[in-house]
Design a protein around this motif. Structure first.
Motif, PDB file in Angstrom:
ATOM      1  N   VAL A 165      34.427 -51.762  -2.971  1.00 40.30           N
ATOM      2  CA  VAL A 165      35.498 -51.359  -2.084  1.00 40.30           C
ATOM      3  C   VAL A 165      36.424 -50.589  -2.961  1.00 40.30           C
ATOM      4  O   VAL A 165      36.609 -50.721  -4.107  1.00 40.30           O
ATOM      5  CB  VAL A 165      36.398 -52.371  -1.346  1.00 40.30           C
ATOM      6  N   VAL A 166      36.865 -49.414  -2.514  1.00 39.55           N
ATOM      7  CA  VAL A 166      37.852 -48.479  -3.295  1.00 39.55           C
ATOM      8  C   VAL A 166      39.086 -48.703  -2.287  1.00 39.55           C
ATOM      9  O   VAL A 166      38.989 -48.318  -0.948  1.00 39.55           O
ATOM     10  CB  VAL A 166      37.378 -47.212  -3.341  1.00 39.55           C
ATOM     11  N   GLU A 167      40.090 -49.212  -2.650  1.00 38.25           N
ATOM     12  CA  GLU A 167      41.267 -49.367  -1.965  1.00 38.25           C
ATOM     13  C   GLU A 167      42.346 -48.319  -2.354  1.00 38.25           C
ATOM     14  O   GLU A 167      42.751 -48.458  -3.617  1.00 38.25           O
ATOM     15  CB  GLU A 167      42.078 -50.821  -2.085  1.00 38.25           C
ATOM     16  N   MET A 168      42.808 -47.300  -1.449  1.00 39.01           N
ATOM     17  CA  MET A 168      43.632 -46.244  -1.645  1.00 39.01           C
ATOM     18  C   MET A 168      44.958 -46.420  -1.222  1.00 39.01           C
ATOM     19  O   MET A 168      45.978 -45.663  -1.112  1.00 39.01           O
ATOM     20  CB  MET A 168      43.213 -45.123  -1.481  1.00 39.01           C
ATOM     21  N   GLY A 169      45.259 -47.717  -0.317  1.00 43.33           N
ATOM     22  CA  GLY A 169      46.413 -47.691   0.417  1.00 43.33           C
ATOM     23  C   GLY A 169      47.567 -48.542  -0.443  1.00 43.33           C
ATOM     24  O   GLY A 169      47.201 -48.782  -1.674  1.00 43.33           O
ATOM     25  N   GLN A 170      48.717 -48.783   0.136  1.00 45.52           N
ATOM     26  CA  GLN A 170      49.794 -49.202  -0.499  1.00 45.52           C
ATOM     27  C   GLN A 170      50.669 -50.289   0.208  1.00 45.52           C
ATOM     28  O   GLN A 170      50.276 -50.164   1.401  1.00 45.52           O
ATOM     29  CB  GLN A 170      50.760 -48.337  -1.370  1.00 45.52           C
ATOM     30  N   LEU A 171      51.453 -50.978  -0.120  1.00 47.02           N
ATOM     31  CA  LEU A 171      52.227 -51.882   0.455  1.00 47.02           C
ATOM     32  C   LEU A 171      51.567 -52.899   1.187  1.00 47.02           C
ATOM     33  O   LEU A 171      50.817 -54.025   0.691  1.00 47.02           O
ATOM     34  CB  LEU A 171      53.121 -51.306   1.472  1.00 47.02           C
ATOM     35  N   GLY A 210      38.142 -58.880  -0.609  1.00 50.66           N
ATOM     36  CA  GLY A 210      37.981 -59.309  -2.108  1.00 50.66           C
ATOM     37  C   GLY A 210      37.796 -60.894  -2.032  1.00 50.66           C
ATOM     38  O   GLY A 210      37.052 -61.700  -2.974  1.00 50.66           O
ATOM     39  N   ASP A 211      38.608 -61.738  -0.982  1.00 49.60           N
ATOM     40  CA  ASP A 211      38.528 -63.139  -1.242  1.00 49.60           C
ATOM     41  C   ASP A 211      37.143 -63.400  -0.808  1.00 49.60           C
ATOM     42  O   ASP A 211      36.675 -64.654  -1.091  1.00 49.60           O
ATOM     43  CB  ASP A 211      39.460 -63.678   0.024  1.00 49.60           C
ATOM     44  N   PHE A 212      36.318 -62.673  -0.185  1.00 53.15           N
ATOM     45  CA  PHE A 212      34.928 -63.291   0.296  1.00 53.15           C
ATOM     46  C   PHE A 212      33.847 -62.509  -0.437  1.00 53.15           C
ATOM     47  O   PHE A 212      32.776 -62.375  -0.141  1.00 53.15           O
ATOM     48  CB  PHE A 212      34.734 -62.731   1.712  1.00 53.15           C
ATOM     49  N   GLY A 213      34.284 -62.076  -1.710  1.00 52.43           N
ATOM     50  CA  GLY A 213      33.398 -61.661  -2.745  1.00 52.43           C
ATOM     51  C   GLY A 213      33.342 -60.209  -2.832  1.00 52.43           C
ATOM     52  O   GLY A 213      32.370 -59.679  -3.849  1.00 52.43           O
ATOM     53  N   ALA A 214      34.041 -59.243  -2.043  1.00 50.85           N
ATOM     54  CA  ALA A 214      33.709 -57.745  -2.356  1.00 50.85           C
ATOM     55  C   ALA A 214      34.397 -57.392  -3.614  1.00 50.85           C
ATOM     56  O   ALA A 214      35.396 -58.016  -4.033  1.00 50.85           O
ATOM     57  CB  ALA A 214      34.457 -57.026  -1.070  1.00 50.85           C
ATOM     58  N   ASP A 215      33.998 -56.598  -4.567  1.00 52.65           N
ATOM     59  CA  ASP A 215      34.335 -55.873  -5.596  1.00 52.65           C
ATOM     60  C   ASP A 215      35.442 -54.841  -5.054  1.00 52.65           C
ATOM     61  O   ASP A 215      35.201 -53.750  -4.836  1.00 52.65           O
ATOM     62  CB  ASP A 215      33.172 -55.374  -6.459  1.00 52.65           C
ATOM     63  N   VAL A 216      36.650 -54.988  -5.486  1.00 53.35           N
ATOM     64  CA  VAL A 216      37.633 -54.389  -4.942  1.00 53.35           C
ATOM     65  C   VAL A 216      38.512 -53.370  -6.083  1.00 53.35           C
ATOM     66  O   VAL A 216      39.046 -54.168  -7.013  1.00 53.35           O
ATOM     67  CB  VAL A 216      38.708 -54.850  -4.123  1.00 53.35           C
ATOM     68  N   VAL A 217      38.268 -52.165  -6.083  1.00 52.14           N
ATOM     69  CA  VAL A 217      39.030 -51.401  -7.299  1.00 52.14           C
ATOM     70  C   VAL A 217      40.225 -50.668  -6.323  1.00 52.14           C
ATOM     71  O   VAL A 217      39.786 -49.799  -5.559  1.00 52.14           O
ATOM     72  CB  VAL A 217      38.046 -50.112  -7.689  1.00 52.14           C
ATOM     73  N   LYS A 218      41.323 -51.095  -6.757  1.00 52.93           N
ATOM     74  CA  LYS A 218      42.576 -50.507  -6.277  1.00 52.93           C
ATOM     75  C   LYS A 218      43.266 -49.244  -6.969  1.00 52.93           C
ATOM     76  O   LYS A 218      43.220 -49.395  -8.345  1.00 52.93           O
ATOM     77  CB  LYS A 218      43.690 -51.530  -6.260  1.00 52.93           C
TER      78      LYS A 218
END
Length: 411
Positions: A25-31, A42-50
Motif C-alpha cells: 500500500v502507498v498512502e498519500m493522504g494526511q490527517l 496495516g494492522d492486518f499485515g499490509a506493507d504500508v509506505v506513507k
C-alpha cells in the motif's frame, strides 16, 4: 487481570498469518480519513509506505497533545507504516511516487479532487503503469458532482450527511459527536472498498479500479430510516437528545455519581425493567405492551426510570439491571476504559513503545479474526525515517538518493 500486550517497535508479536500479508500500500493522504484506512490495512499485515511532505510531514504529527514533540494520536494512526518524505511538487518527486505506485497493490489518497491529476498521477496514468492498482480516493464530496471542488472536512460531511442536525437537545445548537466520526466512517467505507476490489481482482482477473468515497456519503449511509421516513410520510427527523426517537424506553438517566444508559425497548425487556424498578403497574399495563404504546407515553416511562436511578450509584444501577437481564451501561471516560478489565481481557488496550522509548497505552485491533489476527508490527515512524530503505528497495542507488536529498526532493 490480563496485562496489556507489550509490543516493541522492533519485535513483532507472536507470529501468526495475517490476512493482508504481501499486500503493498502507498498512502498519500494526511490527517484522518486516508491514514485511518491505511492504519486498518496495516494492522492486518499490509506493507504500508506513507508519503509525507518535506518539513513537517503529516499535520497530524502536531495535532492535540504532544509528547517528545509529536502527537500521541500520531502513534496510533501511523503504527505499522513506513515514512518517506517526498516533495511531490517536483518532477523528480513525482517520478519516485510513480516507481513506488508501479509496484503497489493499493494507493490511498484523500486530497481535494484534481490534486493527483495536477501531479501527473491521475488514476488512468497510474493504471497504464500498473493495471492491477486499486486507488482509494476519499474527499469531501466525491470525484464528481457539482460540489466536487469545494473544500470539505469531516465536520462538513457530518452536517451534509444528516448527522449533525440530530446531535443536539431539542431547540439547542447541534453539537459534534466528540470525535472525527465523519472521517472515520469514510475511512471504514474506503477500507471495505479496498477489500472488495482486492477480492474481485484475485477472483476475476487482475484489473484494478478506483474507489470513490465522499465524506458526506459515508455518514449518510449510516443514517438508518432518515430518508425512507421522509419519503413515505414527509417526516423530518428532529434532534432528540439522548433518546432514541420512535423507540422507548432508550435514554440516559441521572444517578448520584453520573449517568447510565438504559435500553429497555424490547417488549419482554420492558417488563423486566419495570419489575426491577418497582413499577409492576407499568409492566402490566396493556397499553405499554408494544413499542407504539410506549412511545406515546415515553415521558412518563422516562420519568419513572429516572426516579429510580436518581438516588442510586451508577454501579448499583448497572448491577441490578444486569441481574434483571436489562441492557444498561455506564457512560465511560478515558479513565474508565483504561481501567476496565473487559477491555484488557479482549486485548483492546495494548502497550506500545514509541521510537523515543516511551510506553503508551493504545487502542487494540478491531475486528478480531480467529485465524489471521491483526497485530502491531512496528510503532509509528519519524518523518522520513524509511526514505533511504524504501527508495533502495525501489532500485535507487545510494548516490541517486544522496543527489535527490541535495536537490530537496527527499528528506
Amino acid at each position: 487481570m490480563p496485562m496489556a500486550q507489550d509490543l516493541r517497535p522492533d519485535v513483532s508479536s507472536p507470529s501468526a498469518p495475517q490476512a493482508l500479508a504481501g499486500v503493498r500500500v502507498v498512502e498519500m493522504g494526511q490527517l484522518i480519513a486516508g491514514p485511518f484506512a491505511g492504519k486498518t490495512l496495516g494492522d492486518f499485515g499490509a506493507d504500508v509506505v506513507k508519503i509525507e511532505a518535506l518539513g513537517t510531514g503529516d499535520p497530524l504529527r502536531q495535532w492535540r497533545l504532544l509528547q517528545d514533540g509529536t502527537s500521541v494520536w500520531w502513534q496510533v494512526q501511523s503504527r505499522n507504516k513506513q515514512s518517506v518524505a517526498l516533495d511531490l511538487r517536483q518532477p523528480e518527486g513525482q517520478d519516485i511516487a510513480r516507481r513506488l505506485i508501479a509496484e503497489a497493490d493499493v494507493l490511498i489518497e484523500n486530497f481535494r479532487p484534481g490534486t493527483l491529476e495536477g501531479w501527473g498521477l491521475a488514476p488512468e496514468q497510474l493504471h497504464a503503469l500498473n493495471p492491477g492498482l486499486i486507488v482509494l480516493r476519499i474527499s469531501g464530496y466525491g470525484q464528481t458532482g457539482p460540489y466536487r471542488d469545494l473544500p470539505g472536512f469531516g465536520v462538513v460531511g457530518e452536517a451534509m450527511g444528516g448527522l449533525r442536525h440530530l446531535t443536539a437537545e431539542p431547540g439547542r445548537v447541534p453539537v459534534r459527536v466528540g470525535v472525527s466520526i465523519g472521517d472515520t466512517l469514510a475511512a471504514l467505507h474506503g477500507t471495505i472498498g479496498v477489500l472488495l476490489a482486492l477480492y474481485h481482482r484475485k477472483a476475476h482477473g487482475g484489473a484494478g479500479q478506483v474507489i470513490d468515497v465522499a465524506l458526506h456519503e459515508a455518514v449518510f449511509n449510516c443514517m438508518e430510516s432518515l430518508i425512507p421516513e421522509y419519503s413515505a410520510f414527509g417526516a423530518v427527523r428532529e434532534p432528540a437528545g439522548s433518546a432514541l426517537p420512535g423507540i422507548a424506553p432508550s435514554n440516559a438517566y441521572p444517578c448520584q455519581d453520573g449517568w447510565v444508559l438504559v435500553a429497555g425497548n424490547g417488549d419482554s425487556i420492558f417488563k423486566r425493567l419495570m419489575a426491577a424498578i418497582g413499577r409492576q403497574d407499568l409492566a402490566d399495563d396493556p397499553q405499554l405492551a408494544g413499542n407504539a404504546g410506549r412511545v406515546a407515553r415515553a415521558e412518563e416511562i422516562d420519568a419513572a426510570i429516572a426516579a429510580w436511578t436518581g438516588p442510586r450509584q451508577v454501579a448499583d444501577v448497572v448491577q441490578q439491571l444486569a441481574a434483571a437481564r436489562v441492557p444498561a451501561g455506564k457512560v465511560y471516560t478515558a479513565r474508565d476504559i483504561a481501567e476496565d478489565p473487559h477491555y484488557r481481557a479482549r486485548d483492546m488496550l495494548l502497550t506500545q513503545t514509541t521510537r523515543e522509548g516511551r510506553e503508551l497505552l493504545m487502542p487494540g485491533i478491531v475486528p478480531k479474526l480467529s485465524g489471521t489476527p491483526g497485530r502491531v508490527r512496528a510503532s509509528a515512524p519519524r518523518l522520513g525515517e524509511d526514505t533511504d530503505a524504501v527508495l533502495a528497495e525501489a532500485g535507487l542507488t545510494p548516490g541517486q538518493i544522496a543527489l535527490l536529498r541535495a536537490k530537496g526532493v527527499v528528506q
